[in-house]
Every structure is written in structure tokens, then in C-alpha cells.
Design a protein around this motif. Structure first.
Motif, mmCIF file in Angstrom:
data_model
loop_
_atom_site.group_PDB
_atom_site.id
_atom_site.type_symbol
_atom_site.label_atom_id
_atom_site.label_comp_id
_atom_site.label_asym_id
_atom_site.label_seq_id
_atom_site.Cartn_x
_atom_site.Cartn_y
_atom_site.Cartn_z
ATOM 1 N N ALA A 26 -2.123 -5.832 -2.762
ATOM 2 C CA ALA A 26 -1.025 -4.496 -2.823
ATOM 3 C C ALA A 26 -0.861 -4.034 -4.092
ATOM 4 O O ALA A 26 -1.279 -2.791 -4.618
ATOM 5 N N ARG A 52 -5.635 -0.733 0.353
ATOM 6 C CA ARG A 52 -4.779 -0.532 1.360
ATOM 7 C C ARG A 52 -5.519 -1.006 2.752
ATOM 8 O O ARG A 52 -6.985 -0.946 2.604
ATOM 9 N N TYR A 53 -4.843 -1.331 3.489
ATOM 10 C CA TYR A 53 -5.399 -1.713 4.988
ATOM 11 C C TYR A 53 -5.132 -0.418 5.597
ATOM 12 O O TYR A 53 -4.360 0.219 6.073
ATOM 13 N N SER A 113 -9.870 9.885 1.650
ATOM 14 C CA SER A 113 -8.900 8.668 1.488
ATOM 15 C C SER A 113 -7.594 9.368 2.066
ATOM 16 O O SER A 113 -7.496 10.491 2.277
#
Length: 234
Positions: A218, A223-224, A234
Motif C-alpha cells: 500500500a 492497488r488491488y 488507471s
């Protein structure tokens, strides 16, 4: 004229310490040594599954000349590892089955050579382990002086007479004899810790959780997401 020596007597580490480092293996012992002492990857294992450790008998040779390897045999003791280097890069086959037979008769447990070996099929059949820069049938002469049991550089790493040399499928490590006990103890602790972690991972725990890596991911901006947008934005 340069000075050349055959040094007969060197300080060797405790055999129990050497055996512990052999059991720990190169990767674990290297971590336990603070990630120091590893020879570069150009020196490769020439047989699968061999694992040795012993006190280094070092040899500095003229390239293409194995005279000093023959001179070194006399000062080897049971449990030693012969470490052979050349004064400039060489891939000639400086050690073959006849020298290996002589070394084995002295109790030498293996060879690490920053040059070439030959007669590889016979060496494997003998069960005599070698780690070398090359396998090359090119023969050598016996004409030029060198030294035995002086500090040498093998694949970018200084190896001193009496260093504990550990070698297996992962490569070759040189540990100063005076550091051997401390490194062996640290390696034993690492092995115990790894055994516990192996059980945890085998039970299904993920490495990102075991090693508490999610906060790091993080912080690094990872990012997941379930899917990327169709346009890849994105």
C-alpha cells in the motif's frame, strides 16, 4: 623475479563447524554470514546434488598451466577443498580425472576452479564433485611458477587459505575460519525459523500475510482491483 610459495601449514576450522555449514547449505549460510563471501555465478556445479564443505587449500596458477595444482596435492589434508585460480582469465581444462584421483587419495572432498575442467563423465562416475568456470577439453602445460596457500580471488571473491568453503547446487561460499562458529550458529537459527515458516506456508498462509507485506504494498502505491478497465486506464 616475483616470489612464489608452497605454504605447507594453514589454520583450519573445527570439523564440526564445517559439517554444520555443509548441512545448512550455501543459500542459508550466505544469509547467516550477512550476505558476504559468495563467489560469482560463473563458477557452476558440474554435477547435480553434490554438497561439500571443507577448508580451502588455495592455488594461484599461470593460465593454461597446472603445475601448481600438482604441487598443491602434497599439502592437502582429508576434508580440504582445493580452490584453483589463474592470474588471468582461462577456460582451459586444468583438472581432469587423473588429478582428481590423486586429490581423492589425499582425502580432498572437491574442487572449486575459476578455470576449466575436463574428463567430466569420469569425474561424475568417480563421485568427485567439481565447481568450475568451464568444461573444456583443452589441455595444459606444466611450466610456470605460481603459489599454493596464498590469498586468491575466485569469481570476484577473495578466498584465503583455511577459509571454510561451502558448495552445492546454489553456488560456492567462502567463510573466514574465525567467523565459522558464529555463522554456523546463525545458520542453525535461520533453519529453525524457516522450518516453522514452511509449515505455515504449507498450511495455506500467504507470504504477503506471513511477512506482513500488505502495508508495504500500500505504501508503494500498489492497488488491488478486480479487473483493469477495458481501455487499460488507471
Amino acid at each position: 623475479m616475483a616470489n612464489h610459495y608452497v605454504v605447507r601449514d594453514i589454520d583450519r576450522a573445527d570439523p564440526g563447524t564445517i559439517a554444520e555449514l555443509r548441512g545448512a547449505g550455501v543459500a542459508t549460510a550466505h544469509e547467516a554470514a550477512g550476505r558476504t563471501g559468495l563467489l560469482g555465478p560463473r563458477i557452476e556445479a558440474r554435477q547435480a546434488g553434490a554438497a561439500i564443505a571443507g577448508s580451502a587449500v588455495t592455488v594461484s596458477c599461470h593460465p593454461g598451466d597446472n603445475l601448481m595444482v600438482h604441487a598443491a596435492v602434497e599439502v592437502c589434508r582429508p576434508g580440504d577443498v582445493l580452490v584453483v585460480t589463474t592470474t588471468s582469465p582461462s577456460t582451459d581444462g586444468m583438472v581432469g580425472d587423473l588429478l582428481a584421483t590423486s586429490l581423492a587419495a589425499r582425502g580432498v572432498v572437491g574442487i572449486v576452479i575459476d578455470a576449466g575442467v575436463r574428463d567430466l563423465a569420469t569425474l561424475r562416475a568417480m563421485g568427485f564433485p567439481v565447481w568450475s568456470r568451464a568444461v573444456h577439453a583443452q589441455g595444459t602445460v606444466k611450466a610456470s611458477p605460481g603459489s599454493v596457500n596464498v590469498p586468491v580471488v575466485a569469481a570476484g571473491q577473495i578466498v584465503r587459505p583455511g577459509d571454510i568453503v561451502v558448495a552445492d547446487d546454489d553456488g560456492v561460499l567462502a567463510v573466514p575460519a574465525v567467523s565459522g562458529r558464529a555463522v554456523a550458529d546463525a545458520a542453525a537459527r535461520r533453519l529453525a525459523n524457516e522450518a516453522a515458516r514452511r509449515e505455515t506456508l504449507a498450511a495455506g498462509t500467504l507470504g504477503v500475510d506471513l511477512y506482513r507485506l500488505r502495508p508495504l504494498l500500500a505504501d508503494l502505491g500498489v492497488r488491488y482491483v478486480d479487473r483493469l478497465p477495458a481501455d487499460g486506464a488507471s
